[in-house]
Design an enzyme around this catalytic site. Sequence first.
Site, PDB file in Angstrom:
ATOM      1  N   GLU A 233     -54.863  73.286 137.452  1.00  0.00           N
ATOM      2  CA  GLU A 233     -56.214  72.623 137.316  1.00  0.00           C
ATOM      3  C   GLU A 233     -55.815  71.130 137.739  1.00  0.00           C
ATOM      4  O   GLU A 233     -56.501  70.413 138.507  1.00  0.00           O
ATOM      5  CB  GLU A 233     -56.699  72.789 136.100  1.00  0.00           C
ATOM      6  CG  GLU A 233     -57.357  74.150 135.943  1.00  0.00           C
ATOM      7  CD  GLU A 233     -58.561  74.319 136.465  1.00  0.00           C
ATOM      8  OE1 GLU A 233     -59.561  73.469 136.464  1.00  0.00           O
ATOM      9  OE2 GLU A 233     -58.918  75.548 137.001  1.00  0.00           O
TER      10      GLU A 233
ATOM     11  N   CYS B 290     -54.660  64.519 114.606  1.00  0.00           N
ATOM     12  CA  CYS B 290     -53.959  63.603 115.279  1.00  0.00           C
ATOM     13  C   CYS B 290     -54.316  62.144 114.850  1.00  0.00           C
ATOM     14  O   CYS B 290     -53.342  61.356 114.670  1.00  0.00           O
ATOM     15  CB  CYS B 290     -54.024  63.924 116.623  1.00  0.00           C
ATOM     16  SG  CYS B 290     -53.305  65.440 117.369  1.00  0.00           S
TER      17      CYS B 290
ATOM     18  N   GLY C  20     -53.388  62.818 137.847  1.00  0.00           N
ATOM     19  CA  GLY C  20     -53.271  61.945 138.861  1.00  0.00           C
ATOM     20  C   GLY C  20     -53.468  60.527 138.644  1.00  0.00           C
ATOM     21  O   GLY C  20     -53.551  59.482 139.479  1.00  0.00           O
TER      22      GLY C  20
END
Length: 410
Positions: free
Chosen positions: A229, A390, A208
């Site tokens: 979650e 990564c 969010g």
Amino acid sequence: MNAPVQHRERVASRGYGPLALFGPFFHRQLDRLDRGIAEGSLEVFTPDGQARLLGGSAAGPAAVVTLHSWRALVRLATGGSSGWYEAWEKGEWSSPDPVQLFALFSRNRAGLAARSRSRGLSLLPRRAMHWMRRNHRDGSRKNIAFHYDLGNDFYTRWLDPGMSYSSAIFADADEALEAAQDTKLQAILDRTATAPGDTILEIGCGWGSFAERALRQGRKVHGITLSTEQKAWAEARTAGMEGARFSLTDYRDVAGQYDAVASIEMAEAVGREYWPDYAAAIARALRPGGRAALQVITFDDALYEGYARNVDFIQTYVFPGGMLLRESEFRALAEAKGLEWRDVHRFGLDYAETLRRWRESFDAAASAGLLPAQFDDRFVRLWRYYLMYCEGGFRGGGIDVLQVTLVKRG
């Protein structure tokens, strides 16, 4: 190049075993690696006590690797990047800085690509497993849960306070991660060209962070996710804010139209087979003239087919069903759905820095015993490796991250 005496003895002492007689064969394998390194260098200490320098003809990442067992090269040759991880987990190789090794592989991807992919009989079960984890509706829910539903108590320990699990955009090297994440979020919001009162669909809303920023600036946001979650966290952080709505919704099931769409590093979870559905969902959700602001991770176009045929370390161990984007192919799909491709901004090195900051926080949390108790040492090592892998990929340029604006034709 001379290795310290104690280092030579340590390596040589592990060079005996069933594969020791094949030393000349493995040195020929290293010769082939040497020919594939055009930039940078790789210093290798071998199980038979030798020290070799591969590459070194041009500037680039400088990596050091100790091969504790020749079996590491067998796993690399048959299992590609997954096999190389498995060898690391078993202690068959080590490095003082694996990031530099991954950056070296990434920088020299054209010459080394064939050495970093599964082949032969090893590839068949990996491809079968990857096929079974593809992102149809049920598969998407399972794959998202596998990665994102590890628990909010896990991610809060090493992400920034805003809980952004995607690349930041740094103004300078000393900028705090949270501030750089705010810059990224604002850049996405600006790309939507929305005004207070407008509605934004966020596909893959995470915890969010973008929704909260947009809501505070007067937009209405419908955030969709498949992670229970993440939904719970996003709802809690925006509780009482007007215009906030979150739902457990597959992007293929979105109904209605919005003034804009935002989607931050969601496309990588879709899978190539479903890119047309993803592009169609964006086009369908936008009003004519509406804008979609996307942040996506891409893989080198020229080597993409080899990557797509393979099943790499991340797909196997970290993010089932995932696949990085081929920019040219995804752009063509978007344009075919009536979406104009505009204003690309690439910032791969910012992602490398983001990953470095995450790894520092992750290591600190692990060392302090702050990670949830259900995650054992092997899990912690896997995730540390994932973050290094990564980071090296972005530093070497084999993968990149970009923001782009898609505008729906009227």
